[in-house]
Motif scaffolding. Structure first.
Motif, PDB file in Angstrom:
ATOM      1  N   VAL A 146       0.852  -1.200   0.000  1.00  0.00           N
ATOM      2  CA  VAL A 146       0.000   0.000   0.000  1.00  0.00           C
ATOM      3  C   VAL A 146       0.885   1.247   0.000  1.00  0.00           C
ATOM      4  CG1 VAL A 146      -1.727   1.323   1.303  1.00  0.00           C
ATOM      5  CG2 VAL A 146      -1.950  -1.169   1.112  1.00  0.00           C
ATOM      6  N   ALA A 171      -0.414   0.404  -3.944  1.00  0.00           N
ATOM      7  CA  ALA A 171      -1.497  -0.569  -4.170  1.00  0.00           C
ATOM      8  C   ALA A 171      -2.781  -0.103  -3.475  1.00  0.00           C
ATOM      9  CB  ALA A 171      -1.088  -1.946  -3.635  1.00  0.00           C
ATOM     10  N   ASP A 172      -3.918  -0.256  -4.162  1.00  0.00           N
ATOM     11  CA  ASP A 172      -5.218   0.085  -3.561  1.00  0.00           C
ATOM     12  C   ASP A 172      -5.744  -1.063  -2.708  1.00  0.00           C
ATOM     13  OD1 ASP A 172      -5.716   2.656  -4.870  1.00  0.00           O
ATOM     14  OD2 ASP A 172      -5.721   1.453  -6.710  1.00  0.00           O
ATOM     15  N   LEU A 173      -5.408  -2.285  -3.158  1.00  0.00           N
ATOM     16  CA  LEU A 173      -5.955  -3.472  -2.494  1.00  0.00           C
ATOM     17  C   LEU A 173      -4.886  -4.551  -2.404  1.00  0.00           C
ATOM     18  CD1 LEU A 173      -8.474  -5.107  -1.483  1.00  0.00           C
ATOM     19  CD2 LEU A 173      -8.877  -5.717  -3.880  1.00  0.00           C
ATOM     20  N   HIS A 232      -8.097  -1.119   6.990  1.00  0.00           N
ATOM     21  CA  HIS A 232      -7.955   0.070   6.148  1.00  0.00           C
ATOM     22  C   HIS A 232      -6.652   0.745   6.550  1.00  0.00           C
ATOM     23  CE1 HIS A 232     -12.019   0.154   4.293  1.00  0.00           C
ATOM     24  NE2 HIS A 232     -12.200  -0.728   5.252  1.00  0.00           N
ATOM     25  N   GLU A 279      -4.405   4.803   2.191  1.00  0.00           N
ATOM     26  CA  GLU A 279      -5.437   4.871   1.146  1.00  0.00           C
ATOM     27  C   GLU A 279      -5.877   3.477   0.689  1.00  0.00           C
ATOM     28  OE1 GLU A 279      -6.759   7.948   0.021  1.00  0.00           O
ATOM     29  OE2 GLU A 279      -5.621   8.460   1.841  1.00  0.00           O
ATOM     30  N   GLY A 280      -5.283   2.445   1.259  1.00  0.00           N
ATOM     31  CA  GLY A 280      -5.551   1.097   0.762  1.00  0.00           C
ATOM     32  C   GLY A 280      -6.351   0.228   1.717  1.00  0.00           C
ATOM     33  N   ILE A 324      -6.386  -3.822   3.116  1.00  0.00           N
ATOM     34  CA  ILE A 324      -5.664  -5.092   3.184  1.00  0.00           C
ATOM     35  C   ILE A 324      -6.647  -6.161   3.680  1.00  0.00           C
ATOM     36  CG2 ILE A 324      -3.704  -6.329   4.181  1.00  0.00           C
ATOM     37  CD1 ILE A 324      -2.494  -3.492   4.814  1.00  0.00           C
TER      38      ILE A 324
END
Ligand SMILES: [Fe+2]
Length: 179
Positions: free
Chosen positions: A2, A6-8, A22, A25-26, A28
């Motif tokens: 992240v 990475a977003d997810l 959370h 911004e991502g 996990i």
């Protein structure tokens, strides 16, 4: 990941439905559980979640519960998602993960000791080891200094590599005891 954009991030292999975090911004995800797995009598191993992610202006995630059934996997109960969300809150408590992990490790150690002390020549059996873990006081068979030595064997990379190399050589050469 992240931190690198990475977003997810979706973690795998625990076989159990985990939780989400959370982070910046991502999002996990710690474990989706099993989609379909043959050890499905075990409550923890028969459930899973499908992660549906829409990468639009803002990422949107939907979690879909699934459960092993006779001939495949189908839609599971909402409980699966409720548990996932509950754990997602619980992991925010300081010390929660370490305490739960220690509890789980202690619930597993007798099965591991059963595996390490199966020396009657019969083939490996998860079910027999689980039964021995429940019915025999396996920990009592080990002097505390032996348990400390075992801890070192599993903790130390040098011992780990040596043991793996030797076990690999024995199992590959077929020289192991055939019972
Ligand atoms: Fe596995």
């Amino acid at each position: 990941m992240v931190d690198c954009g990475a977003d997810l991030v979706v973690g795998q292999h625990s076989h159990c439905v985990g939780c989400e975090e959370h982070y910046k911004e991502g999002v996990i995800v710690y474990g989706q559980g099993n989609f379909i797995f043959d050890l499905w009598g075990n409550e923890f191993w028969k459930t899973g979640i499908v992660v549906k992610a829409n990468f639009g202006e803002k990422m949107e995630i939907e979690y879909i519960p699934i459960c092993r059934e006779n001939k495949g996997s189908g839609l599971g109960d909402k409980d699966i998602i409720d548990g996932f969300m509950k754990r997602s809150e619980q992991i925010k408590q300081p010390g929660f993960i370490n305490a739960e992990y220690e509890k789980y490790a202690l619930s597993m150690i007798d099965e591991y000791l059963a595996m390490l002390s199966s020396n009657d020549g019969s083939e490996f059996s998860d079910a027999r080891n689980a039964e021995r873990a429940k019915t025999e006081n396996l920990r009592a068979n080990y002097h505390p200094t032996v348990l400390a030595a075992l801890e070192n064997l599993f903790r130390c990379e040098a011992h780990n590599e040596l043991i793996q190399a030797a076990l690999h050589s024995i199992t590959q050469s077929g020289q192991h005891h055939e019972g």
